[in-house]
Structures are given as structure tokens and as C-alpha cells.
Design a protein around this motif. Structure first.
Motif, short mmCIF file in Angstrom:
data_model
loop_
_atom_site.label_atom_id
_atom_site.label_comp_id
_atom_site.label_asym_id
_atom_site.label_seq_id
_atom_site.Cartn_x
_atom_site.Cartn_y
_atom_site.Cartn_z
N GLY A 268 -24.86 -14.96 22.86
CA GLY A 268 -25.89 -15.97 22.75
C GLY A 268 -27.12 -15.54 21.98
O GLY A 268 -28.15 -16.23 22.03
N TRP A 269 -27.04 -14.41 21.29
CA TRP A 269 -28.17 -13.92 20.49
C TRP A 269 -27.82 -14.06 19.01
O TRP A 269 -26.65 -14.21 18.63
N CYS A 270 -28.84 -13.99 18.16
CA CYS A 270 -28.63 -13.92 16.72
C CYS A 270 -29.52 -12.83 16.15
O CYS A 270 -30.42 -12.33 16.83
N LEU A 271 -29.26 -12.45 14.93
CA LEU A 271 -30.02 -11.39 14.27
C LEU A 271 -30.85 -11.99 13.15
O LEU A 271 -30.33 -12.64 12.25
N LEU A 272 -32.16 -11.73 13.21
CA LEU A 272 -33.10 -12.20 12.19
C LEU A 272 -33.49 -11.02 11.32
O LEU A 272 -33.98 -10.00 11.82
N VAL A 273 -33.27 -11.14 10.02
CA VAL A 273 -33.62 -10.09 9.06
C VAL A 273 -34.64 -10.67 8.10
O VAL A 273 -34.37 -11.66 7.42
N ALA A 274 -35.83 -10.06 8.05
CA ALA A 274 -36.90 -10.59 7.22
C ALA A 274 -37.70 -9.46 6.61
O ALA A 274 -37.87 -8.40 7.22
N GLY A 275 -38.18 -9.68 5.40
CA GLY A 275 -39.04 -8.71 4.73
C GLY A 275 -40.49 -9.13 4.83
O GLY A 275 -40.81 -10.32 4.87
#
Length: 319
Positions: A268-275
Motif C-alpha cells: 500500500g505504499w509508493c515511492l516518490l523520486v524528486a530532485g
């Protein structure tokens, strides 16, 4: 053969020439169910109507629809007409420099000749759509057309490109696809000098010229996904990875694709990748999502989140 049948065949020939950049006479004859001689006569009929059909040399001969001194009528099927009208409506409030007024003029002409049944469908879409125009960066329409043709014809392109430091350098690329995200346009291309895939912002391009050098298409990443990864993570000072307790689809509704990449994760989680160059700002943006979140890296983002928590706590305690 009746005049009606001949006219119908000529219109079919025109549709074929508009569909592909080049045909051999034999291919056209097979598509139309006629002889090569009939194809030649129909080509002459199109030329008499103002369509610039060019003959190409080679085994079997060939034809292509070229550029003339004026634009002859285009032949659009139902789906193409609807898509063109909707695209013109969007262009009227878009990011291509000088396209808004021209798009409205073209839309008026198309609407005038469009059959009532198609006009009703287009107007239904227009009536249900609002275009929110905000500050953005305009793209030179000539650059857009040059790159679109180069992508279609698989020819290399040269242009002057301004980097983040403002310095201009000449680049030579093999273009694959343009990707629009938010109010910016990007080109995904193979950089000949750097021997690798790159993304280029169209608003930083100058003096874009399509060469005559064709290239063989190579295996490439998905253009939309590649551009998203490029603009969301690099070349920022920090690249953050944060687990968010929400579905990836839900987070994508809140985070524009140009700002971050969102991937499915487990349980139920997701991965957020941001610069980001400013971790305090990034911590605030993650907090604004309203979901439970855990920082994987960099450690400095945890420190920024702690600072934000102290400020919010102090704000709540005042009064």
C-alpha cells in the motif's frame, strides 16, 4: 469508368500520399487496384489541382507529396478532422509562440466546412473543456515543426543549445520524440557527440536545422518515461527518495509529472523520486501531500523535515 469512380480513386490516392512520405508506383497501383499507367494519370490529375506530387527516381519509380507554392486542400477522415479541431482549440491557449491567433483562424475555417455530425462532436468537447492559461515559456513554432519533421523522417538535427550555465554549444542529435509536460516541451534524442540519450528543452534551442543525413532508428527507452525521469531528478543538487503511504495513482493526481516520478511499492505504499536544490522546500511539498511518509534518502531531507516540524509547532503555539 465513370467520373465519380475516377474522382473517388484520385481522392484515395491523395489519402495514401498524405499517409506516408514516399510510395513506389507499384505499391500505389496495388493499393488502388489499378495499373501503373493509371497511377501516373491520377498523379497528373492531382498536379492539375495544385497538389505538388514529386516523382522519385529508382527501380519501379515512386511518388511523394512535396511542398508547393501554396497549400492545397487537405483530405481528412472523420477521426483526423475531430483530432485536428480539438488540437487547434488547445493550441489557441497553448505555449507555441504566435500559434494562438493562427489556430483560431484555422479552427474557424475547419468548422465552416466540417459536416454537422462532426461539428457537433467537436463542439461537445469544446463545451466541456476549459483551458487554464498560466505563466509559461513559449516555443518557437519553427523549431517545433523542424523537430517534428526530423523525428518523422529520421534525419539528424543541429542546433545551438543553452545549458544551465547559460553557455551555448552546438549539438547534433538523432531525434526520437517530443514530449510536452506542463507548459514546457522537451526533445528526447540520441546525442551524437556524447554517444548517449539526452533530453533538451525546446525553449533553450536556437538555429535548429534538419540535416540531410538519415539515421537508422535504434532501440530507445520510452520517451515519456525517460523525459519524466530526466526532468524530475536531474541535474538537481539532491535527488530524494521518499516512501509514501498511498497508491501511486493517488499521488500522481497530486504531483505533476515534471516535478517527480512516482512508482508502485509494496504493502500500500509508493515511492516518490524528486530532485531539488532546496530541501526545505521539498520537505514542505511532501508534507502537503497529507500522507504518512518516510525518507529513504538523502539524510539531509530528514533534517529539513525536522526543521519544518519545529517551525509548524512554534506557529501552532503562538497566540
Amino acid at each position: 469508368m465513370t467520373v465519380e469512380a475516377t474522382t473517388e480513386r484520385v481522392l484515395r490516392l491523395l489519402a495514401l500520399l498524405q499517409r506516408r512520405s514516399s510510395w513506389t508506383a507499384t505499391e500505389l497501383a496495388a493499393e488502388l487496384g489499378v495499373t501503373d499507367r493509371s497511377v501516373r494519370r491520377d498523379v497528373e490529375r492531382l498536379r492539375a489541382l495544385g497538389y505538388p506530387v514529386r516523382a522519385t527516381a529508382g527501380v519501379g519509380g515512386g511518388y511523394r507529396l512535396g511542398a508547393g507554392t501554396r497549400l492545397p486542400p487537405l483530405l481528412l477522415d472523420d477521426e483526423e478532422a475531430i483530432a485536428t479541431a480539438i488540437s487547434l482549440r488547445l493550441a489557441a491557449g497553448g505555449t507555441v509562440a504566435g500559434a494562438d491567433e493562427a489556430a483560431l483562424r484555422a479552427l474557424a475555417k475547419l468548422d465552416q466546412v466540417m459536416p454537422p455530425r462532426l461539428r457537433a462532436e467537436v463542439r461537445a468537447v469544446h463545451g466541456a473543456t476549459e483551458i487554464l492559461v498560466g505563466p509559461g515559456i513559449e516555443i518557437d513554432a519553427e523549431v517545433l515543426v523542424t523537430l517534428a519533421r526530423a523525428c518523422r523522417d529520421a534525419v539528424r538535427v543541429r542546433f545551438r543549445y543553452a545549458g544551465r550555465d547559460g553557455a551555448e554549444r552546438e549539438r547534433t542529435v538523432e531525434p526520437v520524440r517530443m514530449v510536452a509536460t506542463g507548459r514546457r516541451w522537451y526533445l528526447m534524442a540520441w546525442d551524437v557527440d556524447r554517444d548517449d540519450w539526452r533530453t533538451f528543452r525546446l525553449d533553450r534551442m536556437r538555429e535548429a536545422v534538419a540535416t540531410t543525413l538519415r539515421f537508422r532508428a535504434r532501440e530507445h527507452p520510452d520517451p515519456a518515461a525517460y523525459v519524466q525521469r530526466s526532468v524530475a531528478a536531474a541535474p538537481y543538487r539532491y535527488v530524494a527518495r521518499v516512501r509514501v503511504r498511498a497508491s501511486a495513482d493517488r499521488v500522481r493526481e497530486l504531483v505533476p509529472p515534471r516535478a517527480a516520478r512516482v512508482e508502485d511499492d509494496r504493502d500500500g505504499w509508493c515511492l516518490l523520486v524528486a530532485g531539488a536544490d532546496d530541501l526545505d522546500w521539498l520537505a514542505m511539498q511532501v508534507a502537503r501531500l497529507g500522507f504518512e511518509a518516510r525518507v529513504l534518502d538523502p539524510p539531509e531531507l530528514r533534517e529539513a523535515a525536522a526543521r519544518l516540524a519545529r517551525r509548524v509547532a512554534a506557529l501552532a503555539a503562538t497566540g
